[in-house]
Design a protein around this motif. Structure first.
Motif, short mmCIF file in Angstrom:
data_model
loop_
_atom_site.label_atom_id
_atom_site.label_comp_id
_atom_site.label_asym_id
_atom_site.label_seq_id
_atom_site.Cartn_x
_atom_site.Cartn_y
_atom_site.Cartn_z
N SER A 1 1.81 9.57 -6.84
CA SER A 1 2.13 11.24 -6.54
C SER A 1 2.22 11.04 -4.82
CB SER A 1 0.98 11.81 -7.08
OG SER A 1 1.04 11.72 -8.42
N ARG A 2 1.17 10.66 -4.41
CA ARG A 2 1.18 10.88 -2.77
C ARG A 2 0.33 9.93 -2.23
NH1 ARG A 2 -0.82 16.86 -1.29
NH2 ARG A 2 0.89 17.33 -2.64
N ALA B 1 0.82 -1.19 0.20
CA ALA B 1 0.09 -0.10 -0.06
C ALA B 1 1.04 1.31 0.08
CB ALA B 1 -0.81 0.13 1.19
N LEU B 2 1.85 1.31 0.80
CA LEU B 2 2.79 2.42 1.03
C LEU B 2 3.72 2.73 -0.36
CD1 LEU B 2 3.89 2.14 4.71
CD2 LEU B 2 2.01 3.57 3.77
N THR B 3 3.87 1.73 -1.30
CA THR B 3 4.95 1.79 -2.35
C THR B 3 4.36 1.76 -3.64
OG1 THR B 3 5.40 -0.64 -2.10
CG2 THR B 3 6.79 0.59 -0.92
N SER C 1 10.72 13.60 2.26
CA SER C 1 9.49 12.80 1.46
C SER C 1 8.60 12.44 2.40
CB SER C 1 10.32 11.82 0.86
OG SER C 1 10.68 10.70 1.90
N ILE C 2 8.44 12.60 3.59
CA ILE C 2 7.41 12.53 4.71
C ILE C 2 6.97 13.63 5.38
CG2 ILE C 2 6.65 10.80 6.70
CD1 ILE C 2 8.30 8.65 5.56
N ALA C 3 5.68 13.70 5.52
CA ALA C 3 5.29 15.03 6.33
C ALA C 3 4.17 14.26 7.53
CB ALA C 3 4.67 15.93 5.60
#
Length: 445
Positions: A63-64, A57-59, A118-120
């Motif tokens: 785009s986001r 799911a995360l990869t 790359s992570i907020a």
């Protein structure tokens, strides 16, 4: 990514546990004495699968990707809990339950700080969302639209039964032999049929014989095994087991009957399972078809079974023009040597003696029930199938012909043709019929 907080804990205690043991064997624990230890193995395996899914799911985002996480009920055993808040496998998962929201955020912040921008990390948007505004014309009075198009009802999945009866059918099942019309019961005082001729008639009898012959190995069934199989099938279809002797006698006569042509004679008793295809289902592309088109084809190739009045009988069929697909089931395709034969089992009752199943009587039944049309349609389908499956296939070399076997009347002791109807449709007729049915769908071989 919502729902990533679903836990991997084992659920209710009474549920079965699925896991792989130390040797890699899949195990189902329904309540063993090692259940608690096995529960840990099952939860570990479930967690591993959840981690795999979370990775996917995360990869996969282009785009986001948004991941929702926090103090959510039962989330302590989930994949994000293990990934973000357990520094080592030795730390118990239950410890995550006791972490405060600040501690959870601190762990997440460390992950974000190490990601190079790359992570907020941020809170969920506060407050309720704005209601969806009404459409500008929401107050307009609604009315049903009228359909002015045309539905083409000629496109359908048709069948021999639908063409022969003139009635459209949505689907087609393997045809079974209904009780033949026009055959009177014996007059009072006259002896009725005996032996296999007295076996019950109708669709259930057809289903019984078709099912029995589909499952039997013609070449490898000894008499004791044959009796056992017949007894089993009789009971399965609701027939009295006392018919076993008569049915076994029918099968022995059938397996010893001589088939084949041009010096390549054989019996069904020599046809092994690898040389058979049972209940071969087909869908043949169907161009617009009318009774008149069929009549013209058969009239142009009039000979033998399709001579004299048969084309006119076909022309009098009452089905509406159809196109789409022709569907059917070929009872048996068998191979002997380099030739393939189309076989159809018929349990029809034609009379109370073998003489009622002589060649002339069979020919009359074939014409009356329009089976002649059926096997020509099926020959086109089988010919096309063999073109695609048999290297260097040629109809005149590899197509052995058609057998309609009227089971009650097969008796080699009375002659080789009793109960056996045979025809080899000419290549020109099969080719022309294939062109009419599926022009530009058939190759020119």
């Amino acid at each position: 990514c919502p729902m990533a907080w679903d836990g991997s804990a084992g659920g209710r205690k009474e549920q079965p546990l699925r896991f792989h043991d130390s040797r890699g064997h899949l195990t189902l624990d329904l309540g063993s004495t090692d259940r608690e230890e096995n529960r840990k193995l099952a939860e570990t395996e479930s967690l591993a699968e959840d981690l795999r899914l979370l990775y996917v799911a995360l990869t996969r985002a282009r785009s986001r990707c948004y991941l929702v996480w926090g103090r959510i009920n039962e989330s302590w055993s989930s994949a994000p809990a293990y990934l973000f808040h357990r520094p080592s496998p030795a730390e118990p998962a239950a410890a995550v339950k006791n972490l405060s929201s600040e501690q959870l955020r601190s762990d997440l912040q460390r992950v974000a700080d190490s990601a190079g921008g790359s992570i907020a990390l941020g809170p969920l948007p506060p407050g309720a969302g704005e209601p969806c505004p009404s459409l500008p014309d929401a107050g307009r009075r609604l009315a049903c639209r009228r359909f002015s198009g045309r539905i083409d009802r000629s496109w359908k999945i048709s069948s021999f039964s639908a063409l022969a009866s003139g009635k459209a059918r949505e689907t087609e099942l393997p045809d079974r032999d209904a009780q033949a019309a026009g055959l009177e019961e014996p007059a009072p005082g006259r002896e009725g049929p005996r032996g296999i001729f007295a076996f019950p008639r109708g669709t259930k009898a057809g289903n019984f014989f078709h099912g029995l012959l589909e499952r039997l190995d013609f070449s490898g069934t000894d008499p004791v095994e044959l009796e056992g199989r017949v007894d089993e099938e009789l009971r399965l279809y609701g027939f009295d087991p006392s018919w076993k002797k008569e049915v076994c006698g029918l099968l022995q006569r059938l397996f010893s009957a001589e088939l084949g042509r041009d010096g390549e004679k054989f019996t069904l008793g020599r046809v092994g399972l690898p040389e058979r295809l049972n209940e071969l289902e087909f869908y043949l592309p169907l161009n617009p078809l009318t009774p008149e088109k069929l009549r013209e084809v058969f009239a142009a190739f009039g000979r033998g079974p399709v001579a004299e009045s048969f084309p006119e009988k076909i022309g009098r069929l009452e089905f509406s023009p159809v196109r789409g697909f022709l569907k059917g089931f070929i009872d048996l395709v068998l191979r002997h040597g380099r030739r393939f034969y189309l076989v159809d089992w018929k349990s029809n009752y034609l009379g109370a003696s073998v003489g009622d199943y002589r060649p002339e009587a069979l020919a009359a039944a074939m014409q009356r029930e329009l089976y002649t049309l059926q096997y020509h349609l099926y020959a086109v389908a089988l010919d096309r199938y063999l073109r695609y499956r048999v290297p260097d296939y040629r109809y005149d070399i590899n197509f052995g012909g058609v057998y309609y076997i009227f089971l009650r009347g097969v008796d080699p002791s009375r002659g080789p043709h009793y109960g056996l109807y045979y025809d080899l449709p000419p290549a020109g007729l099969v080719g022309e019929l294939g062109r009419v049915l599926a022009e530009q769908q058939m190759d020119g071989k």
